[in-house]
Design an enzyme around this catalytic site. Structure first.
Site, PDB file in Angstrom:
ATOM      1  N   CYS A  27       0.701  -1.162  -0.133  1.00  0.00           N
ATOM      2  CA  CYS A  27      -0.072   0.147   0.034  1.00  0.00           C
ATOM      3  C   CYS A  27       0.938   1.405   0.149  1.00  0.00           C
ATOM      4  CB  CYS A  27      -1.168  -0.263   1.045  1.00  0.00           C
ATOM      5  SG  CYS A  27      -2.460   1.303   0.939  1.00  0.00           S
ATOM      6  N   HIS A  44      -3.918  -5.080   0.742  1.00  0.00           N
ATOM      7  CA  HIS A  44      -3.504  -5.390   2.213  1.00  0.00           C
ATOM      8  C   HIS A  44      -3.555  -6.948   2.405  1.00  0.00           C
ATOM      9  CE1 HIS A  44      -2.371  -1.579   3.996  1.00  0.00           C
ATOM     10  NE2 HIS A  44      -3.379  -0.960   3.338  1.00  0.00           N
ATOM     11  N   GLU A  80      -2.324  -8.484   4.435  1.00  0.00           N
ATOM     12  CA  GLU A  80      -2.209  -8.749   6.022  1.00  0.00           C
ATOM     13  C   GLU A  80      -3.378  -8.062   6.852  1.00  0.00           C
ATOM     14  OE1 GLU A  80      -0.773  -4.485   5.552  1.00  0.00           O
ATOM     15  OE2 GLU A  80      -1.230  -6.233   4.271  1.00  0.00           O
TER      16      GLU A  80
END
Length: 241
Positions: free
Chosen positions: A96, A184, A186
């Site tokens: 990002c 993202h 994660e």
């Protein structure tokens, strides 16, 4: 594998008890793919800078509420460290904000998306299959996202690997050892849901509702975890692609 995490922000204190901090999320993601992975965290947003580009097998950034175009000392310092990693042929994965800062540090451009906030689960099409994309997935990738800015112009030597009408430069590779990902992998659905509510006044109720609805879709976070580790391993070994 030993990875240095370049931390660029903190999860809001109100959300940390339930979700942890950004480095925790990255470690959880990658440990699920390979429990042998080791990590060291550098709080770049607080002025901490790694002493050597050789300290780890590869490096990965967190996201940030800041813009890659912001003129903060720590952002300038991190940009300089990214250029040192480039000169030293060290693997770097930008997530990002890190994807955007990588592009800008290497001569590309970052701009506010004309389509507004990207929030929730979004699909993107892989346009260039690479050897490290294993296991291969032939359908559109679906990842969680939270961003306003995006890469608007590739840096010299950059290649678009995946994109969509909403975010044309969603995944890019620069040379052999730099990889940028706008999404993202994660993040969890629970975190994005809470984050959307937390930022409702900034984002707007309509976009928050759409984001929460999109969280019903499948996401390919673990697939991306394997791709990230494969990319770092191949780049470290000097393999092409």
């Amino acid at each position: 594998m030993n990875i240095g995490i370049l931390q660029c922000d903190d999860v809001a204190p109100e959300l940390q008890p339930r979700h942890g901090n950004y480095p925790d999320m990255i470690q959880t993601l990658l440990l699920a793919a390979d429990p042998r992975t080791h990590f060291t965290v550098y709080a770049c947003h607080q002025g901490e800078t790694p002493s050597s580009t050789d300290a780890h097998d590869g490096w990965i950034t967190t996201g940030s509420k800041c813009s890659a175009n912001d003129d903060f000392d720590w952002i300038r310092t991190l940009s300089g460290f990214m250029r040192l990693l480039w000169q030293a042929d060290k693997p770097l994965v930008g997530i990002c904000f890190g994807h955007q800062l990588m592009a800008r540090a290497m001569g590309g451009q970052v701009a506010r998306s004309p389509m507004g906030w990207g929030l929730g689960a979004y699909a993107t099409t892989v346009q260039e299959k690479q050897p490290w994309m294993s296991p291969w997935y032939s359908e559109d990738l679906q990842l969680l996202a939270s961003h306003q800015d995006q890469v608007s112009e590739l840096p010299p030597g950059g290649q678009i690997l995946a994109g969509s009408s909403f975010c044309p430069i969603y995944m890019m590779q620069v040379g052999r050892h730099f990889l940028g990902i706008q999404g993202h992998p994660e993040f969890t659905r629970a975190y994005v849901s809470d984050l959307a509510n937390f930022r409702r006044d900034r984002i707007g109720a309509e976009r928050v509702l759409a984001a929460r609805h999109s969280l019903k879709l499948a996401v390919h976070d673990q697939l991306l975890a394997h791709w990230i580790l494969n990319f770092i391993a191949r780049a470290k070994s000097g393999q092409q692609g």
